[in-house]
Design a protein around this motif. Structure first.
Motif, PDB file in Angstrom:
ATOM      1  N   SER A  88     -35.099 -46.002 -10.566  1.00  0.00           N
ATOM      2  CA  SER A  88     -35.658 -44.656 -10.603  1.00  0.00           C
ATOM      3  C   SER A  88     -34.658 -43.663 -11.171  1.00  0.00           C
ATOM      4  N   ASP A  89     -35.189 -42.622 -11.867  1.00  0.00           N
ATOM      5  CA  ASP A  89     -34.354 -41.534 -12.349  1.00  0.00           C
ATOM      6  C   ASP A  89     -34.378 -40.345 -11.395  1.00  0.00           C
ATOM      7  N   PHE A  90     -34.790 -40.597 -10.162  1.00  0.00           N
ATOM      8  CA  PHE A  90     -34.804 -39.554  -9.140  1.00  0.00           C
ATOM      9  C   PHE A  90     -33.376 -39.057  -8.908  1.00  0.00           C
ATOM     10  N   GLU A  91     -33.185 -37.744  -8.955  1.00  0.00           N
ATOM     11  CA  GLU A  91     -31.840 -37.179  -8.961  1.00  0.00           C
ATOM     12  C   GLU A  91     -31.163 -37.169  -7.597  1.00  0.00           C
ATOM     13  N   GLU A  92     -31.928 -37.155  -6.524  1.00  0.00           N
ATOM     14  CA  GLU A  92     -31.323 -37.098  -5.197  1.00  0.00           C
ATOM     15  C   GLU A  92     -30.659 -38.432  -4.855  1.00  0.00           C
TER      16      GLU A  92
ATOM     17  N   TRP B 208     -42.389 -55.931  10.228  1.00  0.00           N
ATOM     18  CA  TRP B 208     -43.201 -55.556   9.084  1.00  0.00           C
ATOM     19  C   TRP B 208     -42.398 -54.711   8.093  1.00  0.00           C
ATOM     20  N   VAL B 209     -42.919 -54.641   6.882  1.00  0.00           N
ATOM     21  CA  VAL B 209     -42.450 -53.705   5.861  1.00  0.00           C
ATOM     22  C   VAL B 209     -43.676 -52.954   5.338  1.00  0.00           C
ATOM     23  N   ASP B 210     -43.630 -51.644   5.428  1.00  0.00           N
ATOM     24  CA  ASP B 210     -44.689 -50.774   4.921  1.00  0.00           C
ATOM     25  C   ASP B 210     -44.167 -50.129   3.639  1.00  0.00           C
ATOM     26  N   TRP B 211     -44.700 -50.576   2.471  1.00  0.00           N
ATOM     27  CA  TRP B 211     -44.224 -50.066   1.184  1.00  0.00           C
ATOM     28  C   TRP B 211     -45.021 -48.805   0.840  1.00  0.00           C
ATOM     29  N   GLU B 212     -44.373 -47.646   0.952  1.00  0.00           N
ATOM     30  CA  GLU B 212     -45.070 -46.371   0.866  1.00  0.00           C
ATOM     31  C   GLU B 212     -45.152 -45.802  -0.543  1.00  0.00           C
ATOM     32  N   GLN B 213     -44.176 -46.081  -1.397  1.00  0.00           N
ATOM     33  CA  GLN B 213     -44.203 -45.546  -2.766  1.00  0.00           C
ATOM     34  C   GLN B 213     -43.551 -46.518  -3.722  1.00  0.00           C
ATOM     35  N   PHE B 214     -44.339 -47.011  -4.669  1.00  0.00           N
ATOM     36  CA  PHE B 214     -43.876 -47.974  -5.672  1.00  0.00           C
ATOM     37  C   PHE B 214     -43.376 -47.222  -6.906  1.00  0.00           C
ATOM     38  N   ILE B 215     -42.350 -47.752  -7.551  1.00  0.00           N
ATOM     39  CA  ILE B 215     -41.825 -47.114  -8.766  1.00  0.00           C
ATOM     40  C   ILE B 215     -41.687 -48.140  -9.874  1.00  0.00           C
ATOM     41  N   VAL B 216     -41.644 -47.623 -11.129  1.00  0.00           N
ATOM     42  CA  VAL B 216     -41.343 -48.440 -12.302  1.00  0.00           C
ATOM     43  C   VAL B 216     -40.129 -47.822 -12.988  1.00  0.00           C
ATOM     44  N   ILE B 217     -39.576 -48.508 -13.970  1.00  0.00           N
ATOM     45  CA  ILE B 217     -38.369 -48.042 -14.648  1.00  0.00           C
ATOM     46  C   ILE B 217     -38.588 -46.648 -15.250  1.00  0.00           C
ATOM     47  N   GLY B 218     -37.668 -45.746 -14.938  1.00  0.00           N
ATOM     48  CA  GLY B 218     -37.723 -44.411 -15.500  1.00  0.00           C
ATOM     49  C   GLY B 218     -38.496 -43.404 -14.677  1.00  0.00           C
ATOM     50  N   ASP B 219     -39.085 -43.815 -13.568  1.00  0.00           N
ATOM     51  CA  ASP B 219     -39.816 -42.870 -12.710  1.00  0.00           C
ATOM     52  C   ASP B 219     -38.877 -41.773 -12.206  1.00  0.00           C
ATOM     53  N   ASP B 220     -39.412 -40.541 -12.089  1.00  0.00           N
ATOM     54  CA  ASP B 220     -38.613 -39.453 -11.520  1.00  0.00           C
ATOM     55  C   ASP B 220     -38.938 -39.233 -10.045  1.00  0.00           C
ATOM     56  N   LYS B 221     -39.513 -40.249  -9.429  1.00  0.00           N
ATOM     57  CA  LYS B 221     -39.782 -40.222  -7.994  1.00  0.00           C
ATOM     58  C   LYS B 221     -39.069 -41.401  -7.343  1.00  0.00           C
ATOM     59  N   PRO B 222     -38.756 -41.314  -6.060  1.00  0.00           N
ATOM     60  CA  PRO B 222     -38.003 -42.398  -5.416  1.00  0.00           C
ATOM     61  C   PRO B 222     -38.904 -43.497  -4.868  1.00  0.00           C
ATOM     62  N   GLU B 223     -38.330 -44.665  -4.733  1.00  0.00           N
ATOM     63  CA  GLU B 223     -38.950 -45.749  -3.985  1.00  0.00           C
ATOM     64  C   GLU B 223     -38.898 -45.404  -2.500  1.00  0.00           C
TER      65      GLU B 223
END
Length: 381
Positions: free
Chosen positions: A217-221, A165-180
């Motif tokens: 994503s623009d997430f910095e980590e 299985w794949v459990d997709w926990e957080q979806f992102i769009v271009i420019g999001d400051d959160k990670p996939e």
């Protein structure tokens, strides 16, 4: 010296892999795909009333209490013999809180691709149904993430059970400051000596991989991917239908790997061994396990088994870290059915950290109610 004799004796005694992930399907119910229900429309209720008190006092995680209920009313429709659609709302409410903790819309499509092969998309047959070890997948994930969403393939016949299985926990769009964020997993077990034999030998295998990142994503980590693998051999002896019903002896080997080496931990790989003995009785089971690990981390696992604390800080950039862990774990369960769709259960758990002489324990109660109410026949063209 006596401790070493006990440990090696248990290792030799349990050359197999275990039901160390004690069967807890009573804690979460996914409706099995029913036969002969073509065109049937049902109203379904999935209700779990729970109390879980964790008395943890060591350096690796803090104790807490969970008390409340989860309820998921839904409509469930069989569009022919090979397709089922289910839609509803999953609600979690902790006692002492005025507002609901989680309100999650749910939708799933379950289709039979063959006699033994299923595809599920949307809300998955997840949590305890993956049959994963507690050190790599904590059963309490059902409270922190009660619904897994993504896709899943399940194969099940006399010799082979396979779940990926794949459990997709957080979806992102271009420019999001959160990670996939997503978790991918494989859990499988191949059985020998099935059929009329009282003995059963099986080879389980488990893989959990978590990913944090995303190119858009623009997430910095930095991107991070961590993986856990467990495998071994399991022996099970069926005793009969009396008070003692079966005995299982097992040992898992487990591994941790930082695939990107960007976790920030002082190590990038580790390993563990987990011998387990289990006795199944009329109303539940008794399990004893010994966890011996070096530099082991599992993002989805119980924090009690990890080499890194989830709360105790050493300095501004690191948590408390103990490379070698030795943990003696016991579980006693009791379960009783009331009518067909009501089940009551009790779990008692102990965890003894041998090097630190630290004793932790937990206990839980569950009352589960999962009825289907037939509404009508609806023809699907």
């Amino acid at each position: 010296m006596l401790r070493r004799i006990f440990v090696w004796g248990l290792l030799i005694f349990c050359i197999g892999t275990s039901v160390a992930q004690v069967d807890q399907v009573w804690r979460y119910t996914y409706p099995e795909f029913g036969a002969g229900m073509n065109n049937n429309l049902y109203f379904r209720i999935e209700n779990n009333n729970f109390v879980k008190n964790n008395e943890y006092f060591g350096d690796f995680t803090e104790g807490y209490t969970l008390m409340g209920y989860a309820i998921q009313p839904s409509l469930m429709y069989y569009a022919g013999s090979d397709l089922r659609i289910k839609a509803g709302l999953h609600v979690v409410k902790y006692s002492g809180m005025e507002q609901f903790t989680n309100v999650i819309p749910t939708f799933s499509i379950h289709t039979k691709l063959g006699d033994n092969f299923d595809l599920i998309m949307g809300g998955l047959r997840g949590d305890v149904h993956h049959r994963l070890l507690e050190p790599i997948f904590d059963p309490e994930n059902q409270y922190s993430r009660p619904i897994e969403n993504g896709f899943q393939f399940i194969y099940d016949n006399e010799h082979l059970w396979f779940d990926t299985w794949v459990d997709w926990e957080q979806f992102i769009v271009i420019g999001d400051d959160k990670p996939e964020k997503f978790t991918a997993g494989v859990s499988t077990e191949y059985k020998f000596l099935t059929g009329n034999s009282d003995w059963e030998i099986s080879i389980p295998g488990q893989l959990i991989a978590t990913h944090l990142g995303g190119q858009i994503s623009d997430f910095e980590e930095p991107m991070q991917s961590l993986a856990n693998i467990a495998s071994g051999v399991k022996f099970n002896k069926t005793i009969g239908s009396g008070f003692i019903q079966n005995v299982s002896l097992a040992t898992y080997g487990a591994w941790y790997q930082d695939l990107t080496e960007k976790s920030g931990l002082p190590f990038s790989n580790g390993q563990a061994i987990y011998p387990v003995a289990e006795i199944g009785y009329k109303y539940g089971l008794l399990m004893v396990g010994y966890w011996h690990a070096n530099n082991f981390v599992a993002p989805k696992g119980s924090h009690l088994f990890q080499s890194v604390s989830d709360y105790k800080v050493v300095d501004e950039s690191s948590y408390y870290y103990q490379p070698k862990r030795e943990l003696l774990n016991t579980k006693l369960t009791f379960s009783k059915d009331f009518l067909q769709k009501i089940k009551f259960s009790v779990v008692l758990e102990t965890y003894y950290d041998i090097p630190n002489a630290q004793f932790d324990y937990a206990y839980g109660l569950n009352l589960v109610f999962n009825p289907n109410f037939f509404l009508k026949k609806v023809r699907f063209d």
